[in-house]
Scaffold this motif. Structure first.
Motif: not given
Lengths: 155, 128
Positions: B56-62, B71-78, B49-54
């Motif tokens: 500037e997409a907003n990503v949140f973590k619960l 940050d999207l990059v950070e989320a992907k890395a995580n 799902e993260l790979e499909l995003l633009d």
């Protein structure tokens, strides 16, 4: 899987086994079958949830900004609210991550998940039906064996 | 003769308990592995799902009860780091499972040998 691959020669293989072994085999297949059926059931409920989410998105797309609504806090307590944003939704993609998506993107997400679940569902149903036919064959052989071992003296 | 038999029995008991301990470890291994496999699948889904995003997409973590913007990059890395960790863990579990299964077979053989020896000793009771 093992049963599926040997289901071609299952009759010959099974015919060599003793009654006790047959019973054990049957029990094992039945247990596997019930696990598969449980999985099929949970996939179905998951797909239903996504379908409900998709229809909720559909309803949301019909609403306008500033629309009055009642927000459920508990099953019996509602507070008034105003719809502030009808363009974006937050999608829970799992492991605690949420992604902001536009309505069509959100719908697309639901459709993708539903398709994915359907594909898995079909595969599982196939495996389950194979298992079921194997179980039937085993129980047929088992019954035949029991009959022949119960009535050898009469023949 | 009786002492030797008693010793054999004792050996058998220790071996049987060791065997059942190994079997318990194997079931535990299966449970842990199942959990990790589920997590692996979930993380892979998130990654897709993260790979499909633009960008500037907003990503949140619960985190607890609150959603924190990430940050999207950070989320992907995580997520990819977590997948890496889980894969490594699954591999480790595979190795331990293999070892456990090997020791299970050898223990089972030992137990069978001991049982045979005890059974062979039984009819020999009358002999001096």
């Amino acid at each position: 899987m093992a049963a599926a691959s040997r289901s071609g020669g299952v009759v010959q293989e099974v015919a060599k086994l003793s009654v006790e072994q047959l019973q054990a085999v049957k029990e094992q297949i039945d247990a596997e079958l019930s696990v598969l059926q449980d999985s099929v059931g949970s996939i179905r409920t998951a797909a239903n949830r996504f379908e409900m989410a998709a229809s909720a998105l559909n309803n949301l797309s019909l609403q306008k900004e500033g629309q009055q609504m009642l927000v459920p806090l508990t099953a019996s307590l509602y507070v008034p609210g105003v719809l502030e944003n009808v363009d974006n939704v937050l999608v829970d993609v799992g492991t605690g991550y949420f992604i902001e998506k536009s309505l069509p993107e959100g719908k697309d997400y639901c459709d993708r998940k539903i398709n994915f679940l359907k594909a898995n569902h079909d595969k599982l149903v196939e495996v389950a039906s194979e298992k079921r036919s194997a179980a039937e064959q085993v129980s047929l052989v088992l019954q035949a064996k029991m009959r022949s071992s119960a009535a050898p003296s009469e023949q | 003769m009786a002492a030797a038999k008693k010793e054999l029995q004792q050996q058998l008991e220790t071996q049987v308990s060791a065997l059942s301990k190994i079997q318990k470890d194997i079931t535990k291994n299966h449970q842990v592995r199942r959990q990790y496999t589920i997590q692996h699948g979930e993380n892979e889904m998130v990654q897709k799902e993260l790979e499909l995003l633009d960008d500037e997409a907003n990503v949140f973590k619960l985190i607890g009860p609150v959603l924190v913007k990430q940050d999207l990059v950070e989320a992907k890395a995580n997520v990819s780091k977590r997948i890496e960790y889980i894969t490594a863990e699954l591999k480790r579990l595979d190795v331990t499972l293999k070892n456990l299964e090997e020791s299970q077979t050898s223990k089972r053989e030992e137990v069978m040998k001991l049982q045979q020896r005890i059974q062979a000793g039984n009819p020999g009771k009358g002999r001096p």
